[in-house]
Design a protein around this motif. Structure first.
Motif, PDB file in Angstrom:
ATOM      1  N   PHE A   1       0.827  -1.206   0.000  1.00 58.19           N
ATOM      2  CA  PHE A   1       0.000   0.000   0.000  1.00 58.19           C
ATOM      3  C   PHE A   1       0.859   1.253   0.000  1.00 58.19           C
ATOM      4  CE2 PHE A   1      -3.831  -2.362   0.574  1.00 58.19           C
ATOM      5  CZ  PHE A   1      -4.742  -1.538  -0.058  1.00 58.19           C
ATOM      6  N   GLY A   2       2.019   1.181   0.678  1.00 53.63           N
ATOM      7  CA  GLY A   2       2.945   2.309   0.637  1.00 53.63           C
ATOM      8  C   GLY A   2       3.342   2.623  -0.796  1.00 53.63           C
ATOM      9  N   ILE A   3       3.683   1.577  -1.547  1.00 55.01           N
ATOM     10  CA  ILE A   3       4.064   1.753  -2.956  1.00 55.01           C
ATOM     11  C   ILE A   3       2.899   2.360  -3.749  1.00 55.01           C
ATOM     12  CG2 ILE A   3       4.634   0.492  -5.085  1.00 55.01           C
ATOM     13  CD1 ILE A   3       7.018   0.523  -3.299  1.00 55.01           C
TER      14      ILE A   3
ATOM     15  N   ILE B   1       0.406   4.245  -2.667  1.00 47.96           N
ATOM     16  CA  ILE B   1       0.178   5.653  -2.328  1.00 47.96           C
ATOM     17  C   ILE B   1       1.290   6.522  -2.914  1.00 47.96           C
ATOM     18  CG2 ILE B   1       0.054   7.305  -0.402  1.00 47.96           C
ATOM     19  CD1 ILE B   1      -1.387   5.168   1.205  1.00 47.96           C
ATOM     20  N   LEU B   2       2.525   5.991  -2.874  1.00 47.37           N
ATOM     21  CA  LEU B   2       3.654   6.712  -3.472  1.00 47.37           C
ATOM     22  C   LEU B   2       3.381   7.009  -4.944  1.00 47.37           C
ATOM     23  CD1 LEU B   2       6.605   7.695  -2.959  1.00 47.37           C
ATOM     24  CD2 LEU B   2       7.365   5.510  -3.872  1.00 47.37           C
TER      25      LEU B   2
ATOM     26  N   LEU C   1       0.546   7.264  -6.405  1.00 44.16           N
ATOM     27  CA  LEU C   1      -0.524   8.242  -6.618  1.00 44.16           C
ATOM     28  C   LEU C   1       0.088   9.630  -6.601  1.00 44.16           C
ATOM     29  CD1 LEU C   1      -3.713   7.403  -4.515  1.00 44.16           C
ATOM     30  CD2 LEU C   1      -3.486   7.564  -6.977  1.00 44.16           C
ATOM     31  N   GLY C   2       0.983   9.863  -5.606  1.00 41.32           N
ATOM     32  CA  GLY C   2       1.528  11.197  -5.404  1.00 41.32           C
ATOM     33  C   GLY C   2       2.671  11.560  -6.328  1.00 41.32           C
ATOM     34  N   LEU C   3       3.665  10.662  -6.426  1.00 40.48           N
ATOM     35  CA  LEU C   3       4.909  11.029  -7.115  1.00 40.48           C
ATOM     36  C   LEU C   3       4.720  11.410  -8.597  1.00 40.48           C
ATOM     37  CD1 LEU C   3       7.916  11.439  -6.687  1.00 40.48           C
ATOM     38  CD2 LEU C   3       8.287   9.032  -7.215  1.00 40.48           C
TER      39      LEU C   3
ATOM     40  N   ALA D   1       2.105  12.469 -10.072  1.00 41.22           N
ATOM     41  CA  ALA D   1       1.329  13.708 -10.140  1.00 41.22           C
ATOM     42  C   ALA D   1       2.221  14.896  -9.793  1.00 41.22           C
ATOM     43  CB  ALA D   1       0.137  13.639  -9.191  1.00 41.22           C
ATOM     44  N   LEU D   2       3.059  14.709  -8.777  1.00 37.97           N
ATOM     45  CA  LEU D   2       3.986  15.766  -8.364  1.00 37.97           C
ATOM     46  C   LEU D   2       4.939  16.116  -9.501  1.00 37.97           C
ATOM     47  CD1 LEU D   2       5.009  17.416  -5.869  1.00 37.97           C
ATOM     48  CD2 LEU D   2       6.540  15.520  -5.391  1.00 37.97           C
ATOM     49  N   LEU D   3       5.510  15.072 -10.125  1.00 32.76           N
ATOM     50  CA  LEU D   3       6.492  15.290 -11.185  1.00 32.76           C
ATOM     51  C   LEU D   3       5.842  15.886 -12.434  1.00 32.76           C
ATOM     52  CD1 LEU D   3       8.675  12.056 -10.853  1.00 32.76           C
ATOM     53  CD2 LEU D   3       9.184  14.359 -10.027  1.00 32.76           C
TER      54      LEU D   3
ATOM     55  N   ALA E   1       5.043  19.467 -12.036  1.00 31.83           N
ATOM     56  CA  ALA E   1       6.201  20.348 -12.149  1.00 31.83           C
ATOM     57  C   ALA E   1       6.718  20.423 -13.585  1.00 31.83           C
ATOM     58  CB  ALA E   1       7.309  19.865 -11.219  1.00 31.83           C
TER      59      ALA E   1
ATOM     60  N   ARG F   1      -3.452  11.273 -13.316  1.00 31.97           N
ATOM     61  CA  ARG F   1      -3.286  10.854 -11.920  1.00 31.97           C
ATOM     62  C   ARG F   1      -4.172   9.650 -11.597  1.00 31.97           C
ATOM     63  NH1 ARG F   1      -2.546  12.904  -6.432  1.00 31.97           N
ATOM     64  NH2 ARG F   1      -4.231  11.899  -5.327  1.00 31.97           N
TER      65      ARG F   1
ATOM     66  N   GLY G   1      -7.762   1.138 -10.044  1.00 33.29           N
ATOM     67  CA  GLY G   1      -8.075  -0.137  -9.403  1.00 33.29           C
ATOM     68  C   GLY G   1      -7.777  -1.359 -10.254  1.00 33.29           C
TER      69      GLY G   1
ATOM     70  N   PHE H   1      -5.807  -4.122  -8.699  1.00 28.42           N
ATOM     71  CA  PHE H   1      -6.548  -4.990  -7.783  1.00 28.42           C
ATOM     72  C   PHE H   1      -7.418  -5.984  -8.544  1.00 28.42           C
ATOM     73  CE2 PHE H   1      -5.678  -1.218  -5.184  1.00 28.42           C
ATOM     74  CZ  PHE H   1      -4.940  -1.846  -4.201  1.00 28.42           C
TER      75      PHE H   1
ATOM     76  N   ASP I   1       0.475  17.075  -4.018  1.00 27.61           N
ATOM     77  CA  ASP I   1       0.780  15.648  -4.169  1.00 27.61           C
ATOM     78  C   ASP I   1       1.991  15.242  -3.350  1.00 27.61           C
ATOM     79  OD1 ASP I   1      -1.240  15.152  -6.269  1.00 27.61           O
ATOM     80  OD2 ASP I   1      -0.012  16.549  -7.396  1.00 27.61           O
TER      81      ASP I   1
ATOM     82  N   GLU J   1       1.221  13.071  -0.346  1.00 27.48           N
ATOM     83  CA  GLU J   1       1.102  11.625  -0.546  1.00 27.48           C
ATOM     84  C   GLU J   1       2.466  10.955  -0.590  1.00 27.48           C
ATOM     85  OE1 GLU J   1      -1.441  11.914  -3.818  1.00 27.48           O
ATOM     86  OE2 GLU J   1      -3.146  10.992  -2.800  1.00 27.48           O
ATOM     87  N   VAL J   2       3.429  11.632  -1.215  1.00 27.33           N
ATOM     88  CA  VAL J   2       4.772  11.063  -1.275  1.00 27.33           C
ATOM     89  C   VAL J   2       5.323  10.911   0.147  1.00 27.33           C
ATOM     90  CG1 VAL J   2       7.137  11.451  -2.073  1.00 27.33           C
ATOM     91  CG2 VAL J   2       5.208  11.993  -3.572  1.00 27.33           C
TER      92      VAL J   2
ATOM     93  N   ALA K   1       3.629   8.072   1.906  1.00 31.07           N
ATOM     94  CA  ALA K   1       4.072   6.775   1.394  1.00 31.07           C
ATOM     95  C   ALA K   1       5.433   6.404   1.969  1.00 31.07           C
ATOM     96  CB  ALA K   1       4.128   6.807  -0.138  1.00 31.07           C
TER      97      ALA K   1
ATOM     98  N   ILE L   1       5.051   5.269   5.486  1.00 29.67           N
ATOM     99  CA  ILE L   1       4.522   3.896   5.541  1.00 29.67           C
ATOM    100  C   ILE L   1       5.631   2.885   5.267  1.00 29.67           C
ATOM    101  CG2 ILE L   1       2.961   2.229   4.434  1.00 29.67           C
ATOM    102  CD1 ILE L   1       1.064   4.532   3.880  1.00 29.67           C
TER     103      ILE L   1
END
Lengths: 300, 359
Positions: free
Chosen positions: A95-97, A99-100, A102-104, A106-108, A111, A210, A215, A218, B337, B340-341, B344, B347
């Motif tokens: 789950f950590g991966i 969530i990472l 989802l964010g990373l 989008a962040l990149l 930018a 993003r 899903g 899954f 975002d 979230e990083v 993560a 976690i």
């Protein structure tokens, strides 16, 4: 009925099944070696994002696909180190991966392209090519099934892999390096899942958005369980799940007698309900590899 | 020493998250220190800041507790997301049906309700609904595990998707006000609204949606602590989590405890609905949760599955969530975002350090 079951439905079934086949076959290697792969979703996103960026920047979708697969391998390696070296809870780390990823991306992409988490639109000519209306990635996915079958059942690697997932201590005693094998299997799952993700961004659509896997990682996991961790059955399960997704397209245009749309939600939940039923043992027993989720520590 | 060890791995994880996050921010081209200043420095400056931050923390406390209780029984409840969705819809449904909701549809008044209960009855009824609905949805994977041995992780993941799809169906086809462009239900009756904190604290702006649900969250932290460590039931639940076969040898039924733990866990997750539906939106809104159920896993993990730890971890994540809005607005390239990083990385590190803190 004839307006639902058309040739278009067959094509969209193949389209929707393609990313699932990649991801589920990837998950199969990881889980057969004894490492749960809840991270398929995140691994797919890594592939989707990287492929979209590289394809947009270079105009070469095959380079995009390759780089996407490399990104999947790198991320899977991070996951493998957490799970194997540090013996992290595999579900939690997975789950950590997710969530990472989802964010990373989008962040990149925010930018890089000054966007709200998506990449730039790729020209249609630069996407993965289609032959006879079927994407090249779909051909690859179908081809991958016999290859994976062969690797799993007919090679020493496959034998060791299965032994490691069932009884790591015995495999170890027989000279198999359990953790090395698990690293290989998890990285392989990253490569394949990322290829499925790449197909989403540079095949089925033409950019990364993003959380675009929505899903599917899954669903692939569900297909893997339904298939009882076997490659040919994985193909069938993925085709079936692809079919349920494809069904929602023609159904969206059909009205019931009272003028309402047909509720697609009941079709969308079929894969999930089926998985629960299968897991409960109502349709034959679905037995996971015995050592699934258990870190292996060599006895000193 | 024990406390030191308990705190050490969450601390390392948080520091690591900021280190990794700082490198990413610098690579993107913003100043990491300014960015983290924006991220952490906007939650305490005024009553308004504090109010919003605690409002964000409230659902995270509930889902964090939910995951922690299941964890203590050796179960991983990935299903808090689905449980809170079912609870939120059920709560809105009761708030509409018993709240005398009448909506003007294209110039005609349409009565969505069966009856109109007074607040003294309706509010407790709605709260009870939230807990029971979440509890039932949580009990399903518990029963499946106890009866058929099927893994709760897979089942809760599947039940999340099923919950979200079903609730979306009911909203779209049965409870949406015709003509409403957004996928949401009719509003609940006013008698079902719970008071906002701004009514009690002078200087707290009225628009801050922090409600008494936050006080309930604190109360639940205390109750969960008492339950787990001061009662026989809590002892039995933890015994199964520590060693199922030893517990069974000691006359405790692991199957029973699994069902109990998952039901309590689901009920706690369901309480998210109290703050969100009764205290904030006053209706059910499709897709209302920004993955609180999954963040609950991070909250529980960072909080070492202890109610006090859960509270602190929820506050930490709420600070990040509030700060994310300012990062979005005031940095050149970095977006929210980043939050979230950071989550993560926290976690991944807490999970990876677990083995060392157990020794």
């Amino acid at each position: 009925m004839s307006e639902i079951f058309t040739i278009a439905l067959l094509f969209s079934t193949i389209r929707f099944a393609t990313p699932l086949i990649f991801a589920a076959l990837g998950g199969m290697f990881s889980e057969r070696s004894g490492v749960i792969n809840i991270a398929l979703e995140g691994l797919m996103l890594a592939g989707a994002f990287t492929a979209a960026v590289i394809t947009f920047e270079t105009g070469n979708p095959f380079l995009g696909l390759l780089c996407g697969m490399i990104a999947g391998a790198v991320l899977a390696l991070v996951y493998a180190v957490a799970c194997i070296k540090f013996e992290a809870d595999q579900v939690v780390a997975g789950f950590g991966i997710n969530i990472l990823m989802l964010g990373l991306p989008a962040l990149l992409s925010g930018a890089m392209y000054d966007s709200a988490g998506s990449t730039e639109q790729i020209a249609k000519a630069d996407l993965l090519p289609e032959f006879f209306g079927i994407n090249i990635a779909s051909f690859l996915a179908f081809l991958l099934v016999p290859v994976c079958w062969y690797v799993l059942y007919k090679t020493p690697f496959g034998l060791r892999l299965r032994a490691t997932g069932e009884n790591p201590a015995a495999a170890d005693a027989a000279g198999v390096s359990v953790n090395k094998l698990r690293y290989t299997a998890v990285v392989l799952s990253g490569v394949l899942a990322a290829a499925g993700g790449a197909y989403l961004s540079i095949g089925q659509s033409s950019l990364f958005t993003r959380g675009m896997t929505a899903g599917r990682g899954f669903i692939a996991l569900a297909a893997l369980i339904l298939a009882k961790w076997r490659p040919v059955q994985v193909l069938l399960a993925c085709l079936f799940f692809g079919f349920t997704e494809a069904l929602t397209i023609p159904l969206a245009n059909i009205k019931t007698a009272s003028g309402e749309n047909v509720p697609v939600q009941f079709i969308q939940i079929i894969p999930y309900v089926l998985t629960i039923i299968v897991l409960a043992g109502f349709i034959g027993l679905s037995r996971a590899p015995k050592a699934l989720g258990i870190p292996y520590r060599k006895e000193k | 020493m024990k406390i030191f060890r308990e705190i050490l791995s969450p601390l390392i994880a948080v520091v690591a998250a900021f280190a990794v996050g700082g490198i990413i921010v610098a690579l993107i081209g913003d100043n990491p220190f300014e960015t983290f200043g924006l991220l952490l420095g906007n939650s305490f400056g005024s009553l308004r800041d504090i109010g919003y931050m605690l409002f964000y923390a409230t659902p995270l406390i509930f889902t964090g507790l939910a995951v922690a209780v299941a964890f203590r029984c050796g179960l991983l409840n990935i299903g808090a997301e689905g449980q809170l969705y079912v609870a939120a819809f059920a709560t809105a449904w009761v708030g509409i049906k018993f709240g005398g909701t009448v909506v003007n549809v294209f110039g005609k008044d349409v009565d969505y309700s069966w009856t109109s209960l007074p607040a003294v009855l309706l509010v407790p009824l709605c709260m009870l609904t939230a807990v029971v609905a979440g509890g039932i949805w949580g009990a399903i994977p518990g029963i499946l595990k106890a009866k058929f041995g099927s893994h709760e992780v897979i089942n809760t993941i599947m039940l999340n998707f099923i919950a979200i799809a079903l609730v979306s169906y009911f909203t779209q086809y049965h409870f949406k006000v015709p003509g409403d462009a957004i996928l949401q239900t009719a509003p609940i009756g006013e008698a079902a609204h719970i008071p906002r904190i701004s009514q009690f604290i002078p200087g707290m702006p009225e628009f801050v949606p922090l409600s008494v649900a936050f006080l309930l969250a604190i109360l639940m932290c205390i109750l969960v602590y008492i339950f787990l460590w001061k009662t026989k039931w809590g002892f039995e639940l933890r015994a199964v989590g520590a060693n199922p076969s030893a517990a069974e040898y000691g006359g405790i039924s692991p199957k029973k405890q699994i069902i109990i733990a998952m039901t309590i866990s689901g009920g706690l997750a369901g309480m998210v609905a109290i703050g969100e539906v009764l205290g904030y939106r006053h209706l059910y809104y499709d897709g209302f949760s920004p993955e609180w159920g999954f963040l609950g896993i991070a909250v529980a993990l960072l909080g070492r599955n202890h109610p006090l730890g859960v509270f602190l971890a929820a506050i930490f994540f709420a600070i990040l969530q509030r700060g994310g809005i300012f990062v979005d607005a005031f940095t050149e390239y970095v977006s929210k975002d980043l939050v979230e990083v950071l989550q993560a990385v926290v976690i991944l590190f807490v999970a990876s350090l677990q083995r060392f803190s157990k020794r």
